[in-house]
Scaffold this motif. Sequence first.
Motif, mmCIF file in Angstrom:
data_model
loop_
_atom_site.group_PDB
_atom_site.id
_atom_site.type_symbol
_atom_site.label_atom_id
_atom_site.label_comp_id
_atom_site.label_asym_id
_atom_site.label_seq_id
_atom_site.Cartn_x
_atom_site.Cartn_y
_atom_site.Cartn_z
ATOM 1 N N ASN A 33 0.620 -5.392 1.549
ATOM 2 C CA ASN A 33 0.927 -5.943 0.068
ATOM 3 C C ASN A 33 0.172 -5.627 -1.042
ATOM 4 O O ASN A 33 0.937 -5.241 -1.896
ATOM 5 N N GLU A 34 -1.025 -5.305 -0.595
ATOM 6 C CA GLU A 34 -1.738 -4.289 -1.543
ATOM 7 C C GLU A 34 -1.246 -3.009 -1.863
ATOM 8 O O GLU A 34 -1.317 -2.605 -3.028
ATOM 9 N N LEU A 35 -1.033 -2.373 -0.843
ATOM 10 C CA LEU A 35 -0.497 -0.923 -0.884
ATOM 11 C C LEU A 35 0.748 -0.984 -1.709
ATOM 12 O O LEU A 35 0.895 -0.126 -2.508
ATOM 13 N N ALA A 36 1.655 -1.851 -1.622
ATOM 14 C CA ALA A 36 2.974 -2.137 -2.116
ATOM 15 C C ALA A 36 2.717 -2.338 -3.753
ATOM 16 O O ALA A 36 3.499 -1.855 -4.445
ATOM 17 N N GLN A 37 1.736 -3.115 -4.158
ATOM 18 C CA GLN A 37 1.384 -3.271 -5.293
ATOM 19 C C GLN A 37 0.864 -2.291 -6.139
ATOM 20 O O GLN A 37 1.394 -1.870 -7.342
ATOM 21 N N LEU A 38 -0.117 -1.530 -5.556
ATOM 22 C CA LEU A 38 -0.279 -0.150 -6.170
ATOM 23 C C LEU A 38 0.571 0.702 -6.310
ATOM 24 O O LEU A 38 0.455 1.322 -7.378
ATOM 25 N N ALA A 39 1.449 0.847 -5.401
ATOM 26 C CA ALA A 39 2.527 1.882 -5.269
ATOM 27 C C ALA A 39 3.488 1.391 -6.500
ATOM 28 O O ALA A 39 3.629 2.515 -7.289
ATOM 29 N N THR A 40 3.857 0.201 -6.868
ATOM 30 C CA THR A 40 4.657 -0.011 -7.737
ATOM 31 C C THR A 40 3.944 0.271 -9.219
ATOM 32 O O THR A 40 4.766 0.737 -10.047
ATOM 33 N N GLN A 41 2.781 0.107 -9.349
ATOM 34 C CA GLN A 41 2.250 0.333 -10.350
ATOM 35 C C GLN A 41 1.914 1.817 -10.685
ATOM 36 O O GLN A 41 2.206 2.271 -12.057
ATOM 37 N N ILE A 42 1.699 2.529 -9.723
ATOM 38 C CA ILE A 42 1.686 3.991 -9.962
ATOM 39 C C ILE A 42 2.869 4.615 -10.203
ATOM 40 O O ILE A 42 3.122 5.432 -11.066
ATOM 41 N N VAL A 43 4.146 3.960 -9.553
ATOM 42 C CA VAL A 43 5.433 4.385 -9.866
ATOM 43 C C VAL A 43 5.830 4.109 -11.483
ATOM 44 O O VAL A 43 6.259 4.975 -12.111
ATOM 45 N N LYS A 44 5.458 3.129 -11.984
ATOM 46 C CA LYS A 44 5.676 2.724 -13.358
ATOM 47 C C LYS A 44 4.933 3.679 -14.378
ATOM 48 O O LYS A 44 5.637 4.256 -15.338
ATOM 49 N N VAL A 45 3.812 4.230 -14.014
ATOM 50 C CA VAL A 45 3.016 5.299 -14.847
ATOM 51 C C VAL A 45 3.550 6.638 -14.627
ATOM 52 O O VAL A 45 3.816 7.272 -15.785
ATOM 53 N N ALA A 46 3.900 7.139 -13.506
ATOM 54 C CA ALA A 46 4.846 8.130 -13.058
ATOM 55 C C ALA A 46 6.249 8.232 -14.146
ATOM 56 O O ALA A 46 6.525 9.202 -14.459
ATOM 57 N N LYS A 47 6.714 7.056 -14.177
ATOM 58 C CA LYS A 47 8.019 6.919 -14.846
ATOM 59 C C LYS A 47 7.731 7.257 -16.247
ATOM 60 O O LYS A 47 8.826 7.594 -17.383
ATOM 61 N N LEU A 48 6.505 7.146 -17.001
ATOM 62 C CA LEU A 48 6.340 7.436 -18.219
ATOM 63 C C LEU A 48 6.030 8.908 -18.458
ATOM 64 O O LEU A 48 6.025 9.243 -19.537
ATOM 65 N N GLY A 49 6.075 9.523 -17.272
ATOM 66 C CA GLY A 49 5.983 11.081 -17.586
ATOM 67 C C GLY A 49 4.740 11.465 -17.090
ATOM 68 O O GLY A 49 4.397 12.770 -17.148
ATOM 69 N N VAL A 50 3.976 10.810 -16.461
ATOM 70 C CA VAL A 50 2.252 11.056 -16.161
ATOM 71 C C VAL A 50 2.473 11.646 -14.710
ATOM 72 O O VAL A 50 3.040 10.971 -14.034
ATOM 73 N N GLN A 51 1.784 12.654 -14.514
ATOM 74 C CA GLN A 51 1.723 13.230 -13.254
ATOM 75 C C GLN A 51 0.504 12.524 -12.498
ATOM 76 O O GLN A 51 -0.817 12.575 -13.235
ATOM 77 N N VAL A 52 0.560 12.110 -11.613
ATOM 78 C CA VAL A 52 -0.384 11.263 -11.049
ATOM 79 C C VAL A 52 -1.132 11.844 -9.508
ATOM 80 O O VAL A 52 -0.211 12.117 -8.635
ATOM 81 N N GLY A 53 -2.193 12.174 -9.560
ATOM 82 C CA GLY A 53 -3.067 12.716 -8.375
ATOM 83 C C GLY A 53 -3.896 11.356 -7.851
ATOM 84 O O GLY A 53 -4.568 10.725 -8.744
ATOM 85 N N ILE A 54 -3.686 11.201 -6.696
ATOM 86 C CA ILE A 54 -4.456 9.929 -6.041
ATOM 87 C C ILE A 54 -5.369 10.439 -4.992
ATOM 88 O O ILE A 54 -5.312 11.195 -3.887
ATOM 89 N N VAL A 55 -6.723 9.814 -4.953
ATOM 90 C CA VAL A 55 -7.711 10.179 -4.031
ATOM 91 C C VAL A 55 -7.863 8.777 -3.462
ATOM 92 O O VAL A 55 -8.316 7.802 -4.048
ATOM 93 N N ILE A 56 -7.941 8.538 -2.090
ATOM 94 C CA ILE A 56 -8.183 7.321 -1.537
ATOM 95 C C ILE A 56 -9.449 7.286 -0.524
ATOM 96 O O ILE A 56 -9.246 8.270 0.184
ATOM 97 N N GLY A 57 -10.354 6.616 -0.794
ATOM 98 C CA GLY A 57 -11.638 6.393 -0.072
ATOM 99 C C GLY A 57 -11.227 5.832 1.401
ATOM 100 O O GLY A 57 -10.235 4.975 1.539
ATOM 101 N N GLY A 58 -11.976 6.224 2.214
ATOM 102 C CA GLY A 58 -11.825 5.664 3.751
ATOM 103 C C GLY A 58 -12.804 4.671 4.096
ATOM 104 O O GLY A 58 -12.677 4.753 5.577
ATOM 105 N N GLY A 59 -13.659 4.283 3.483
ATOM 106 C CA GLY A 59 -14.773 3.876 4.022
ATOM 107 C C GLY A 59 -14.663 2.510 4.572
ATOM 108 O O GLY A 59 -15.330 2.165 5.596
ATOM 109 N N ASN A 60 -13.203 1.930 4.404
ATOM 110 C CA ASN A 60 -12.935 0.541 5.265
ATOM 111 C C ASN A 60 -12.524 0.982 6.184
ATOM 112 O O ASN A 60 -12.110 0.033 7.215
#
Length: 77
Positions: A33-60
């Motif tokens: 659910n958290e992943l889906a919510q973040l992906a939805t928000q990132i897609v909205k930013v990308a639709k504005l024309g912003v190129q998004v690079g993503i780095v995800i930590g793996g400490g968990n």
Amino acid sequence: MDTTTQKVVYKRILLKLSGEALLGQDSFGINNNELAQLATQIVKVAKLGVQVGIVIGGGNLFRGATLTNGIVSRITA
């Protein structure tokens, strides 16, 4: 976020997410659910024309210190 009225300040961004941001209510791993919510928000930013690079930590998922069991060097872990 209303994508029709937003003005873009930056054309490219780098989004660093901690692995903990993906936990949600879970204590380990990635919560779908958290992943889906973040992906939805990132897609909205990308639709504005912003190129998004993503780095995800793996400490968990794992910690380097726990991998230093003689098989993996601390630096590699």
